[in-house]
Scaffold this motif. Structure first.
Motif, PDB file in Angstrom:
ATOM      1  N   ASP A   1      29.745  20.439  22.337  1.00 55.28           N
ATOM      2  CA  ASP A   1      30.124  19.180  21.686  1.00 55.28           C
ATOM      3  C   ASP A   1      31.421  19.312  20.918  1.00 55.28           C
ATOM      4  OD1 ASP A   1      26.764  18.116  20.596  1.00 55.28           O
ATOM      5  OD2 ASP A   1      27.618  18.522  22.587  1.00 55.28           O
ATOM      6  N   GLY A   2      32.241  18.299  21.027  1.00 58.15           N
ATOM      7  CA  GLY A   2      33.426  18.196  20.176  1.00 58.15           C
ATOM      8  C   GLY A   2      34.440  19.314  20.310  1.00 58.15           C
TER       9      GLY A   2
ATOM     10  N   LYS B   1      30.149   8.793  28.472  1.00 59.23           N
ATOM     11  CA  LYS B   1      29.464   9.344  27.305  1.00 59.23           C
ATOM     12  C   LYS B   1      29.529  10.868  27.270  1.00 59.23           C
ATOM     13  CE  LYS B   1      25.762   7.195  25.425  1.00 59.23           C
ATOM     14  NZ  LYS B   1      26.165   6.182  24.427  1.00 59.23           N
TER      15      LYS B   1
ATOM     16  N   ALA C   1      32.893  11.752  26.090  1.00 61.78           N
ATOM     17  CA  ALA C   1      32.986  11.455  24.655  1.00 61.78           C
ATOM     18  C   ALA C   1      32.291  12.541  23.836  1.00 61.78           C
ATOM     19  CB  ALA C   1      32.358  10.093  24.359  1.00 61.78           C
ATOM     20  N   ARG C   2      31.201  13.048  24.366  1.00 60.89           N
ATOM     21  CA  ARG C   2      30.461  14.104  23.666  1.00 60.89           C
ATOM     22  C   ARG C   2      31.348  15.335  23.444  1.00 60.89           C
ATOM     23  NH1 ARG C   2      28.340  18.641  25.185  1.00 60.89           N
ATOM     24  NH2 ARG C   2      28.517  18.310  27.435  1.00 60.89           N
TER      25      ARG C   2
ATOM     26  N   LEU D   1      34.522  15.444  23.176  1.00 60.94           N
ATOM     27  CA  LEU D   1      35.718  15.152  22.380  1.00 60.94           C
ATOM     28  C   LEU D   1      35.421  15.328  20.904  1.00 60.94           C
ATOM     29  CD1 LEU D   1      37.506  11.779  23.280  1.00 60.94           C
ATOM     30  CD2 LEU D   1      38.556  14.008  23.005  1.00 60.94           C
TER      31      LEU D   1
ATOM     32  N   VAL E   1      35.927  14.360  16.939  1.00 63.55           N
ATOM     33  CA  VAL E   1      36.206  13.098  16.242  1.00 63.55           C
ATOM     34  C   VAL E   1      37.715  13.011  16.021  1.00 63.55           C
ATOM     35  CG1 VAL E   1      35.887  11.839  14.081  1.00 63.55           C
ATOM     36  CG2 VAL E   1      33.944  12.988  15.151  1.00 63.55           C
TER      37      VAL E   1
ATOM     38  N   ARG F   1      41.233  11.907  21.701  1.00 54.43           N
ATOM     39  CA  ARG F   1      41.440  10.742  22.550  1.00 54.43           C
ATOM     40  C   ARG F   1      41.170  11.034  24.006  1.00 54.43           C
ATOM     41  NH1 ARG F   1      45.978   6.626  20.331  1.00 54.43           N
ATOM     42  NH2 ARG F   1      45.023   6.414  18.268  1.00 54.43           N
TER      43      ARG F   1
ATOM     44  N   GLU G   1      30.497   5.610  20.455  1.00 56.53           N
ATOM     45  CA  GLU G   1      31.255   6.711  19.862  1.00 56.53           C
ATOM     46  C   GLU G   1      32.737   6.691  20.246  1.00 56.53           C
ATOM     47  OE1 GLU G   1      28.699   6.716  21.957  1.00 56.53           O
ATOM     48  OE2 GLU G   1      28.615   8.567  23.154  1.00 56.53           O
ATOM     49  N   LEU G   2      33.108   5.739  21.099  1.00 55.68           N
ATOM     50  CA  LEU G   2      34.526   5.589  21.451  1.00 55.68           C
ATOM     51  C   LEU G   2      35.030   4.216  21.020  1.00 55.68           C
ATOM     52  CD1 LEU G   2      34.805   6.964  25.132  1.00 55.68           C
ATOM     53  CD2 LEU G   2      35.498   8.112  23.032  1.00 55.68           C
TER      54      LEU G   2
ATOM     55  N   GLU H   1      39.486   6.407  21.364  1.00 61.47           N
ATOM     56  CA  GLU H   1      39.380   7.475  20.383  1.00 61.47           C
ATOM     57  C   GLU H   1      37.925   7.715  19.995  1.00 61.47           C
ATOM     58  OE1 GLU H   1      42.418   7.494  17.227  1.00 61.47           O
ATOM     59  OE2 GLU H   1      40.743   7.660  15.824  1.00 61.47           O
ATOM     60  N   LYS H   2      37.604   8.987  19.838  1.00 54.94           N
ATOM     61  CA  LYS H   2      36.233   9.343  19.420  1.00 54.94           C
ATOM     62  C   LYS H   2      36.095   9.067  17.932  1.00 54.94           C
ATOM     63  CE  LYS H   2      32.249  11.783  19.581  1.00 54.94           C
ATOM     64  NZ  LYS H   2      32.090  13.158  20.023  1.00 54.94           N
TER      65      LYS H   2
END
Lengths: 123, 417
Positions: B100-101, B126, B129-130, B132, B134, B137, B392-393, B410-411
């Motif tokens: 994650d992230g 998703k 996004a997971r 990425l 916070v 992009r 989350e985006l 963007e996350k």
């Protein structure tokens, strides 16, 4: 597969909770020469899971004297940065596998490419 | 069940096609989109970027100050990217093997349009996004339904692969795949980045070259599995009309070509219509509409309106005067029964599969079996998908680039109580 990549990789087998870090079982490792860019390395360090890097280095017998914690003020410590640079970018696993620490599932690495594709029942 | 049908469709009409056509990807047609390049160049030095669905890795060399990795399901393409010195993995977009992230940025360039259901497309977004962080992009490019010069009639299509868009076919004109030149299409400048959605496809016709592009539309998997309206399995009588004779081409064997074409479409579409859901394959896939009487209809005219969506399962794009599948005819000659047989023909799963593997000249071998599935996006569809389903985006930019809809998002941190 470089160790910087390995630091991002995780097992994603269904149901596995602790699939990180993947254990490295290498049968062929190559050393490359990569231009040293201290700013680049400095910027990578906060993004790493440091303990996973240490573990990977140990598994490959490449630990040398890498500390188990990130040294303070590392941006200015060229010796330290060079060690990190070498591990992250110059050590390459060409053949072997990555093993999920929880399920034991092995993901093969061949021709430098980890195959993380899951079978239908693992997904 | 839908999952299975969706995966099967993608295996047959995305993964296996890319496996076959991978060698053809590595020529100068395949340039990086400038805005994607710009996105990469503007990243902060020391960023980590993932190109999800990286193909041959054409974006992985951009910006030496950032660490890039790529992944794809297609082994030959990934191998090629590796040979160029890139860090790449095999994986599939619905199950990303990254923690994650961990990424500062993610690219998804011409990838999620190959996913055959809305649910899978959302899942793919998703997943990305997971991975990425916070503040990180993501840039997503998908083929647009609305093109500069024409509009796809349907959103779920099969697109034949053309390995040699620049050179004229060496077959009889009647059989050649050619690109219909719109009446309005006077300026064929940089065709390679023009309306057909993807720089990989067709393109650059010289004025002398007349080509006809064939799209095969199919019912969206989402609608096939719409249990609330099983009645749609019966096609309207309008749709059951046989094709009018092709205008001026394919002199011989029109009927047989129609039959073969239909048979092939039946085959490629068959897995979307398990008999338990749709009454009979014959009904759904035996009907073909001919949206236009003649060729060269400019984009606006469209006999096949929205009403077609419910009951028309397969239809041809407006430029096609005939159902004949020139790319596929040489293939089918060898491997399908004569046309007269078609009514009694059961889906030929195994046989058809085999035929696509048999050796021909390299061009024939690649083309005959290579229909790529796409879900082309309407204006606003991608942004809406994210806004409604991926909290989350946050969508930052959306624009049209050549033939793609593009979103940069963007996350954001989600606070749950």
């Amino acid at each position: 597969m470089k160790l910087l990549t390995h630091n991002m990789l995780t097992s994603h087998v269904k149901g596995v909770i602790k699939g990180y870090p993947l254990l490295i079982k290498a049968t062929e490792v190559k050393m490359n020469e990569v231009e040293f860019n201290p700013q680049f390395v400095s910027r990578m360090i906060p993004k790493l899971e440091w303990s996973a890097l240490v573990q990977a280095a140990d598994e490959l017998g490449q630990r040398q004297d890498l500390p188990s914690e990130v040294v303070p003020d590392y941006e200015k410590d060229e010796e330290f940065l060079k060690k990190v640079h070498r591990l992250l970018l110059e050590v390459e696993v060409i053949e072997g596998c990555l093993q999920c620490p929880e399920s034991g599932r092995e993901f093969p690495i061949s021709r430098g490419i980890p195959n993380m594709l899951l079978s239908e029942d693992e997904a | 069940m839908m999952e299975e049908a969706a995966s099967q469709l993608e295996r047959d009409h995305v993964h296996s096609v890319y496996d076959k056509i991978a060698p053809y990807f590595n020529d100068s047609r395949y340039k990086a989109w400038p805005k994607v390049r710009q996105f990469l160049l503007e990243l902060q030095p020391g960023s980590i970027v993932a190109d999800i669905g990286c193909g041959n890795g054409k974006y992985l060399h951009i910006n030496k100050e950032v660490f890039k990795l790529g992944c794809d399901v297609c082994r030959p393409l990934v191998d090629f990217a590796w040979s160029q010195g890139h860090e790449v993995q095999m994986c599939d977009g619905l199950h990303l093997p990254y923690r994650d992230g961990c990424f500062d940025a993610v690219l998804s360039i011409a990838v999620i349009h190959h996913l055959s259901t809305k649910e899978r497309r959302i899942r793919a977004i998703k997943e990305m996004a997971r991975t990425l962080r916070v503040g990180g992009r993501i840039m997503i490019y998908v083929w647009a339904m609305e093109q500069k010069r024409r509009k796809f009639e349907k959103q779920d299509i099969f697109v034949p692969w053309n390995p040699n868009p620049h050179s004229p076919r060496r077959r009889a004109a009647a059989q050649s795949v050619s690109e219909a030149i719109d009446n309005t299409d006077k300026h064929r400048k940089v065709r390679s980045t023009s309306s057909v959605a993807d720089e990989e496809d067709l393109t650059c016709a010289t004025p002398q070259q007349r080509t006809q592009r064939l799209w095969f539309f199919s019912r969206s998997l989402d609608s096939v599995f719409d249990f609330g309206s099983l009645a749609i399995s019966r096609s309207s009588s309008r749709d059951l009309s046989t094709l009018s004779s092709p205008t001026g081409e394919n002199e011989g064997n029109k009927a047989s070509q129609r039959g073969r074409g239909r048979g092939l479409i039946k085959q490629v579409s068959s897995f979307f219509s398990p008999p338990s859901v749709i009454g009979s394959e014959e009904d759904v896939f035996d009907s073909v509409t001919d949206p236009h009487k003649g060729q060269n209809n400019p984009g606006g005219n469209n006999n096949n309106n929205g009403t077609g969506n419910q009951s028309v399962s397969v239809s041809l794009a407006q430029e096609c005067g005939s159902l004949a599948l020139p790319d596929l005819v040489p293939f089918q000659k060898e491997h399908l029964k004569p046309a007269g047989d078609e009514s009694g023909r059961a889906p030929q799963g195994g046989e058809q599969q085999e035929s696509t593997k048999s050796p021909r000249g390299s061009e024939g071998q690649v083309e005959g079996s290579c229909l790529r599935y796409y879900h082309v996006f309407r204006e606003g569809e991608l942004a809406e998908l994210i806004e409604h389903h991926v909290e989350e985006l946050h969508v930052k930019h959306t624009y049209f680039d050549h033939a793609n809809w593009c979103v940069v998002a963007e996350k954001v941190q989600l606070w749950k109580i």
